[in-house]
Design an enzyme around this catalytic site. Structure first.
Site, mmCIF file in Angstrom:
data_model
loop_
_atom_site.group_PDB
_atom_site.id
_atom_site.type_symbol
_atom_site.label_atom_id
_atom_site.label_comp_id
_atom_site.label_asym_id
_atom_site.label_seq_id
_atom_site.Cartn_x
_atom_site.Cartn_y
_atom_site.Cartn_z
ATOM 1 N N TRP A 100 0.873 -1.185 0.000
ATOM 2 C CA TRP A 100 0.000 0.000 0.000
ATOM 3 C C TRP A 100 0.905 1.228 0.000
ATOM 4 O O TRP A 100 1.905 1.266 0.722
ATOM 5 C CB TRP A 100 -0.862 -0.019 1.260
ATOM 6 C CG TRP A 100 -1.974 0.979 1.242
ATOM 7 C CD1 TRP A 100 -3.139 0.860 0.532
ATOM 8 C CD2 TRP A 100 -2.045 2.213 1.947
ATOM 9 N NE1 TRP A 100 -3.930 1.945 0.762
ATOM 10 C CE2 TRP A 100 -3.289 2.805 1.627
ATOM 11 C CE3 TRP A 100 -1.196 2.890 2.817
ATOM 12 C CZ2 TRP A 100 -3.702 4.022 2.131
ATOM 13 C CZ3 TRP A 100 -1.598 4.104 3.325
ATOM 14 C CH2 TRP A 100 -2.835 4.660 2.985
ATOM 15 N N ASP A 119 4.172 -5.724 3.814
ATOM 16 C CA ASP A 119 4.144 -6.617 4.970
ATOM 17 C C ASP A 119 5.272 -7.636 4.841
ATOM 18 O O ASP A 119 5.669 -7.993 3.722
ATOM 19 C CB ASP A 119 2.787 -7.333 5.058
ATOM 20 C CG ASP A 119 1.688 -6.384 5.498
ATOM 21 O OD1 ASP A 119 2.025 -5.338 6.088
ATOM 22 O OD2 ASP A 119 0.510 -6.680 5.251
#
Ligand code: ABN
Length: 176
Positions: A100, A119
């Protein structure tokens, strides 16, 4: 007797011959009264000292704290608290294939920068330094603007989210 004692004895005797006990008491009283009345009205600079002290104590947030500038859009455990760093995954985990992107302002130069929130996958949740700053995030129905997502979904260890990195991509273009 030491020279010091002799000196003081002589000066006290001389003073006692010249000055009466009453007048010396009056003088001491005046001096005492003057000090008591003048000290509280002297202009002490208390305000600026307090402000200086507060400024000196105010520490800039480091990259293990949620209010560090690069974490303005983060949603996850900070990898810098989990054995990695602000931009690298901890050993035994791999970076997610999708991420993101947020825009954060660097307070040092006042410029906006693109930051990629990836992540780190392959281990269970780190559980330390959870931050949920979410600047620029929109609700789930605005796909692409929503960041409450497990970005490990594109990796083989898709369910194993460990922590989030905040990789600096570059300066954001100014909108016209
Ligand atoms: N991007 C961090 C994350 C992982 C799992 C679920 C929600 C958010």
């Amino acid at each position: 007797m030491s020279q010091f004692d002799t000196f003081f004895e002589r000066s006290s005797r001389r003073a006692a011959q010249r000055v009466s006990r009453r007048s010396s008491l009056v003088r001491m009283g005046r001096l005492l009264l003057g000090t008591v009345l003048t000290l509280p009205v002297l202009p002490f600079d208390r305000v600026s000292r307090t402000a200086e002290a507060a400024q000196g104590k105010k520490k800039e947030p480091d990259d293990t704290q949620c209010d560090y500038w690069r974490y303005c859009g983060v949603d996850g455990y900070l990898c810098s608290c989990c054995g990695g760093s602000v931009s690298t995954c901890p050993p035994g985990t791999e970076s997610s294939k999708v991420a993101w992107i947020g825009t954060c302002r660097n307070p040092k130069d006042g410029k906006d920068y693109l930051v990629s929130y990836s992540d780190c996958c392959g281990k269970g949740a780190c559980g330390r330094c959870f931050c949920n700053s979410n600047l620029g995030e929109r609700p789930g129905y605005r796909m692409g603007l929503h960041n409450d997502v497990n970005w490990c979904m594109g990796n083989s260890s898709s369910t194993m989210f460990h922590c989030t990195t905040s990789v600096l991509i570059g300066e954001a273009e100014k909108s016209p």
